[in-house]
Design a protein around this motif. Sequence first.
Motif, PDB file in Angstrom:
ATOM      1  N   ASN A 202      32.735  -9.133  27.086  1.00 25.53           N
ATOM      2  CA  ASN A 202      32.659  -8.741  25.679  1.00 25.53           C
ATOM      3  C   ASN A 202      31.860  -9.740  24.846  1.00 25.53           C
ATOM      4  N   GLY A 203      31.788 -10.989  25.333  1.00 21.82           N
ATOM      5  CA  GLY A 203      31.178 -12.025  24.513  1.00 21.82           C
ATOM      6  C   GLY A 203      29.816 -12.501  24.951  1.00 21.82           C
ATOM      7  N   GLN A 204      29.384 -12.148  26.182  1.00 17.13           N
ATOM      8  CA  GLN A 204      28.134 -12.679  26.698  1.00 17.13           C
ATOM      9  C   GLN A 204      27.384 -11.628  27.504  1.00 17.13           C
ATOM     10  N   THR A 205      26.099 -11.828  27.649  1.00 16.93           N
ATOM     11  CA  THR A 205      25.279 -10.954  28.489  1.00 16.93           C
ATOM     12  C   THR A 205      25.274 -11.516  29.905  1.00 16.93           C
ATOM     13  N   ILE A 206      25.959 -10.825  30.798  1.00 17.91           N
ATOM     14  CA  ILE A 206      26.052 -11.228  32.192  1.00 17.91           C
ATOM     15  C   ILE A 206      25.468 -10.112  33.049  1.00 17.91           C
ATOM     16  N   THR A 207      24.627 -10.471  33.995  1.00 20.86           N
ATOM     17  CA  THR A 207      24.030  -9.474  34.878  1.00 20.86           C
ATOM     18  C   THR A 207      24.499  -9.595  36.320  1.00 20.86           C
ATOM     19  N   THR A 208      24.924 -10.818  36.729  1.00 25.61           N
ATOM     20  CA  THR A 208      25.259 -11.053  38.134  1.00 25.61           C
ATOM     21  C   THR A 208      26.560 -11.832  38.260  1.00 25.61           C
ATOM     22  N   LEU A 209      27.421 -11.385  39.164  1.00 30.63           N
ATOM     23  CA  LEU A 209      28.663 -12.092  39.472  1.00 30.63           C
ATOM     24  C   LEU A 209      28.540 -12.668  40.877  1.00 30.63           C
ATOM     25  N   GLY A 234      27.960  -2.863  34.684  1.00 27.78           N
ATOM     26  CA  GLY A 234      26.726  -2.728  35.447  1.00 27.78           C
ATOM     27  C   GLY A 234      26.300  -3.985  36.171  1.00 27.78           C
ATOM     28  N   LEU A 235      27.268  -4.836  36.545  1.00 26.55           N
ATOM     29  CA  LEU A 235      26.925  -6.105  37.179  1.00 26.55           C
ATOM     30  C   LEU A 235      26.465  -5.928  38.622  1.00 26.55           C
ATOM     31  N   GLY A 256      30.243  -4.097  42.447  1.00 27.13           N
ATOM     32  CA  GLY A 256      28.883  -4.289  41.967  1.00 27.13           C
ATOM     33  C   GLY A 256      28.065  -3.011  42.037  1.00 27.13           C
ATOM     34  N   VAL A 257      27.279  -2.740  40.993  1.00 24.94           N
ATOM     35  CA  VAL A 257      26.358  -1.609  41.040  1.00 24.94           C
ATOM     36  C   VAL A 257      25.350  -1.834  42.166  1.00 24.94           C
ATOM     37  N   LEU A 335      28.777  -1.697  52.436  1.00 22.31           N
ATOM     38  CA  LEU A 335      29.313  -2.649  51.485  1.00 22.31           C
ATOM     39  C   LEU A 335      28.174  -3.405  50.786  1.00 22.31           C
ATOM     40  N   VAL A 336      27.095  -3.620  51.506  1.00 22.62           N
ATOM     41  CA  VAL A 336      25.932  -4.298  50.952  1.00 22.62           C
ATOM     42  C   VAL A 336      24.846  -3.269  50.678  1.00 22.62           C
ATOM     43  N   THR A 337      24.272  -3.323  49.482  1.00 27.23           N
ATOM     44  CA  THR A 337      23.211  -2.389  49.116  1.00 27.23           C
ATOM     45  C   THR A 337      21.834  -3.014  49.230  1.00 27.23           C
ATOM     46  N   ASP A 338      21.777  -4.345  49.318  1.00 25.81           N
ATOM     47  CA  ASP A 338      20.486  -5.031  49.399  1.00 25.81           C
ATOM     48  C   ASP A 338      20.639  -6.284  50.260  1.00 25.81           C
TER      49      ASP A 338
END
Length: 338
Positions: A202-209, A234-235, A256-257, A335-338
């Motif tokens: 909610n507080g930050q722009t995060i793209t990857t976990l 959408g992480l 993860g997307v 389980l892995v997409t890439d």
Amino acid sequence: MKKLLPLVLITTALLQACGSSNSKSTSVNPTTTTPTTVAEVHHIQPQDIPEYIETFKQQQAQLQLQFDGQQSAISFIDMSMENKFILAKYSAGVVRIGFDLEEEKPVSELIFMEGDASDPENFEATRILQGTAIEVTEDDDNYIYTGSAVDTQTQNSYPVRLVFNESLISGGASTLVVEGEQATISGTLGTQTYIDMQEMLNGQTITTLVFDSVDGSVNDAINMHTGRLIRQAGLTTLMPADGEAYSGGVDLFAAGVERKYQTGGKLGVHSWCCSAGKPANELGEDHEAHGAQLTYFREMMGAEKGPKFYFFTINAAPFDGVHIMSEAELSQYALVTD
């Protein structure tokens, strides 16, 4: 006392099995089939999550240790079903709290180990105090331990009072570290993980976990909703070459997307325990106890691939073991997409 411990006990044995990357892999030859229809099931209904979190926070606010007149907060470190104790951090070190997790009842034992507890895995006690004449009473949701702690060297005695409830365990002991648009998760997953994840997103722009070292979950009911937060945001989830995730940690990775993997990373799966006295792998595939996990994996991996992966996990190793997935299996079960 209100009980959520049955939800915790599903994964208690899993943490014991998954806490080390040295666990041996077992061979897997799954012969399961995928059910065609499965009803949507949740251990915690999505609309009930705000109330669930508020109750957790109220319980957390009651956790405390009074030692020789000084008050300290306490937080979860680890637990042992076999040896019947919970380890918690407090301001001066670590306290061992006697508790029978299988029977859901307290054990009249407190042991205080003073020292730097900032890194529990490398903790060294500088002073030990043994609880004596420990009595346990119940007050609504709380267990209250009272008595004295005796210094094993000087024999000096100090009054102690500890207030403990289930939120100490179900909160887990995870950390989220943010660097730019990347967050790294480690530790034991629980209700606090959900709260921290929600606040972070909610507080930050995060793209990857990124997964550092996640040993499992002490509360699968909320952990699946933590996964939904990851998916809704959408992480991308990333298992680095030196990372590891077990049990509930794999559930979060699946959210993860995009799900990226670097050779060397460890993703460990197994069965869970128990429903009607049977571990998940001994239940029929149409058993209702699979409902919440099937709902989750269908959301994360699709109506066909999700159930196939779930049934693979529970047949891959018993609840007190662990199977480290091979790269071929990561690909086979998507389980892995890439």
